[in-house]
Enzyme design. Structure first.
Site, mmCIF file in Angstrom:
data_model
loop_
_atom_site.group_PDB
_atom_site.id
_atom_site.type_symbol
_atom_site.label_atom_id
_atom_site.label_comp_id
_atom_site.label_asym_id
_atom_site.label_seq_id
_atom_site.Cartn_x
_atom_site.Cartn_y
_atom_site.Cartn_z
ATOM 1 N N SER A 18 -1.509 -18.645 -11.487
ATOM 2 C CA SER A 18 -0.939 -18.282 -10.215
ATOM 3 C C SER A 18 -1.332 -16.886 -9.723
ATOM 4 C CB SER A 18 0.590 -18.347 -10.315
ATOM 5 O OG SER A 18 1.073 -17.419 -11.265
ATOM 6 N N LYS A 31 0.421 -8.057 -8.169
ATOM 7 C CA LYS A 31 0.910 -9.372 -7.767
ATOM 8 C C LYS A 31 2.235 -9.242 -7.026
ATOM 9 C CE LYS A 31 1.541 -13.935 -10.025
ATOM 10 N NZ LYS A 31 1.423 -14.645 -11.307
ATOM 11 N N SER A 59 -1.348 -17.748 -16.226
ATOM 12 C CA SER A 59 -1.579 -17.276 -14.853
ATOM 13 C C SER A 59 -2.370 -15.991 -14.709
ATOM 14 C CB SER A 59 -0.252 -17.114 -14.133
ATOM 15 O OG SER A 59 0.172 -18.355 -13.644
HETATM 16 N N1 GLN Z 1 0.143 -22.856 -14.193
HETATM 17 C C1 GLN Z 1 1.297 -22.757 -15.034
HETATM 18 C C2 GLN Z 1 2.515 -23.213 -14.268
HETATM 19 O O1 GLN Z 1 2.354 -23.703 -13.209
HETATM 20 C C3 GLN Z 1 1.449 -21.344 -15.510
HETATM 21 C C4 GLN Z 1 1.954 -20.452 -14.453
HETATM 22 C C5 GLN Z 1 2.074 -19.033 -14.903
HETATM 23 O O2 GLN Z 1 1.554 -18.629 -15.927
HETATM 24 N N2 GLN Z 1 2.848 -18.275 -14.154
HETATM 25 O O3 GLN Z 1 3.608 -23.125 -14.705
#
Ligand code: GLN
Length: 473
Positions: free
Chosen positions: A151, A76, A175
């Site tokens: 994400s 990532k 994510s």
């Molecule tokens: N979707 C969640 C957020 O927007 C989790 C994001 C993540 O785990 N980085 O914060």
């Protein structure tokens, strides 16, 4: 059947698999399909070929090679890799080259993994669809009209499209697990502190963890073993040895007791629920005692998360001021330069989080918002502790739905946030959780089943996940 990491490494060591040819195969797939998938921010073709060549010569010379020798891995773009840009899918980090490697990447490289590229993501990991990326959205390889989740959507898509054998992502509220579920791959969030965060660009530091996405539970477990373990460069790193997970037999669930968390499954799509029921039945058939259980506190996890995570983010993202990293928009004086840089550099969702977080931390509001959310977090941890006195592991859907369509939720933050209701509780508690593909739901899209376990109980979690993987339709 696709090869496992173990099989690839055995092939590379014996000379049956040429790491250069293997990398070329992956790069060819990337060349053909990446333009429509957009899973990567940077493809590291030259680096990958060079590294593969080095491994090939070492094998030819009879020198030892590592436990990931020749395995193509995608990472990532919030993990720092020397020699390549790290953008976090944000304009504000445009052209920033970190001068060091994240500990997790040093550990992959030390075992001779081949990093093929840096994957697309929601900007600073804030989002659930990879649509909040300055580089445009990633498409789900299972249906290009749908999101891959987020994400870590680029990492999940890269594994699903076979651009890489496995990938690393980060999980603050789901994510790794939610995109894994949406793309039909395995995604594992480790116990908080088990994996070093050194070189992971911070979003919400008390929740962030790096973890693997892979085509199988065994591959994910092996990667976790390699990246886990104490690191003095991360002060929250646990002083615990890396867990031994690889090669564990999981032919029976005899003696295990498993709870299905009602509050996390009740709101799910009927087809997702049906798959969860089938998953529960397969565990019963394997000898586990499975029953429905109630943990009412998990219902407060999402609202608490959306105070705590933005509060930490507003503080972490203060460092992007136009002076130290990436983008600068010049102005006559410094405060105006800071403000212009930030308003041009950050996208809408990141700005929303910074404003929410700054508001929640204001003097006079601090206790009513941030303090209250911390108390909810404590109650949730106690509720999990009580549940784990009765159960070895807990089960839920990974997400209430399968992958939704591109643009469907991007204008509706609450709908977007709701796709993480099932994953956020484990982040607040600091516990490990894994998403395992278990059949399909609406429109033939993959369904993920989540296995949660208490802190440092990765071995039990992997055992349950392996049984589910074997039973998956
Ligand atoms: N979707 C969640 C957020 O927007 C989790 C994001 C993540 O785990 N980085 O914060």
């Amino acid at each position: 059947m696709a090869k496992t990491i173990e099989a690839i490494v055995a092939g590379v060591r014996s000379g049956e698999i040429d790491p250069v040819a293997l990398v070329d195969q992956h790069l060819k797939l990337i060349e053909e399909n990446e333009p429509s998938t957009n899973a990567f921010i940077t493809v590291l073709a030259d680096h990958a070929r060079q590294k593969a060549g080095e491994i090939a010569s070492r094998v030819a010379a009879g020198d030892p090679v590592g436990r990931l020798a020749g395995v193509p891995v995608a990472v990532k773009d919030n993990l720092c890799l020397r020699g390549a840009p790290t953008t976090c899918a944000s304009r504000i980090l445009e052209h920033w080259h970190p001068p060091y490697d994240a500990t997790v990447l040093s550990r992959l490289l030390a075992e001779d993994a081949i990093i093929v590229g840096k994957t697309n993501m929601d900007e600073f990991a804030m989002g659930s669809s990879t649509e909040h990326s300055a580089r445009g959205p990633t498409h789900n390889p299972r249906d290009m009209t749908r999101v891959p989740g987020g994400s870590s959507g680029g990492s999940a898509a890269a594994v699903a499209a076979r651009f890489a054998q496995a990938a690393l992502g980060s999980d603050t509220g789901g994510s790794i697990r939610q995109p894994a579920a949406f793309c039909g791959v395995v995604g594992l969030k480790p116990t908080y502190g088990l994996v070093s965060r050194y070189g992971l660009v911070a979003f919400a530091s008390s929740l962030d963890q790096v973890g693997p996405l892979a085509g199988s539970v065994a591959d994910a477990a092996l990667l976790l073993e390699i990246i886990a373990g104490h690191d003095h460069m991360d002060s929250t790193s646990l002083d615990a040895p890396a867990p031994r997970l690889a090669g564990q037999a999981a032919d029976s669930a005899e003696g295990l007791s498993i709870g299905i968390v009602r509050e996390l499954s009740d709101g799910a799509d009927p087809e997702v629920k049906r798959r969860l029921d089938e998953a529960a039945e397969s565990l019963e058939r394997a000898g586990a005692r499975v029953e429905s259980c109630s943990i009412p506190e998990v219902s407060y996890a999402l609202p608490a998360y959306y105070l705590l995570a933005p509060a930490e983010a507003s503080s972490n993202l203060a460092r992007y001021d136009g002076v130290r990293y990436g983008l600068r928009v010049n102005a006559a004086d410094t405060p105006t330069m800071n403000a212009r840089t930030r308003s041009v550099g950050f996208g809408a969702e990141v700005k929303r989080r910074i404003m929410l977080g700054t508001y929640a931390l204001r003097a006079g509001y601090y206790d009513a918002y941030y303090g209250q959310a911390q108390r909810v977090r404590t109650l949730l941890i106690r509720a999990f502790d009580a549940a784990y006195e009765r159960y070895d592991a807990l089960l839920s859907p990974t997400a209430p739905t399968t992958a939704f369509r591109l643009k469907e939720r991007v204008e509706d933050p609450i709908a977007m946030y709701l796709s993480d209701v099932c994953t956020i509780p484990s982040n607040l508690a600091g516990h490990p959780a894994i998403s395992v593909p278990f059949g399909t739901g609406e429109a033939g899209m993959p369904v993920g089943v989540q296995v949660m376990a208490p802190a440092l109980a990765e071995a039990v979690m992997v055992r349950v996940a392996t049984i589910l993987e074997q039973a998956a339709p």
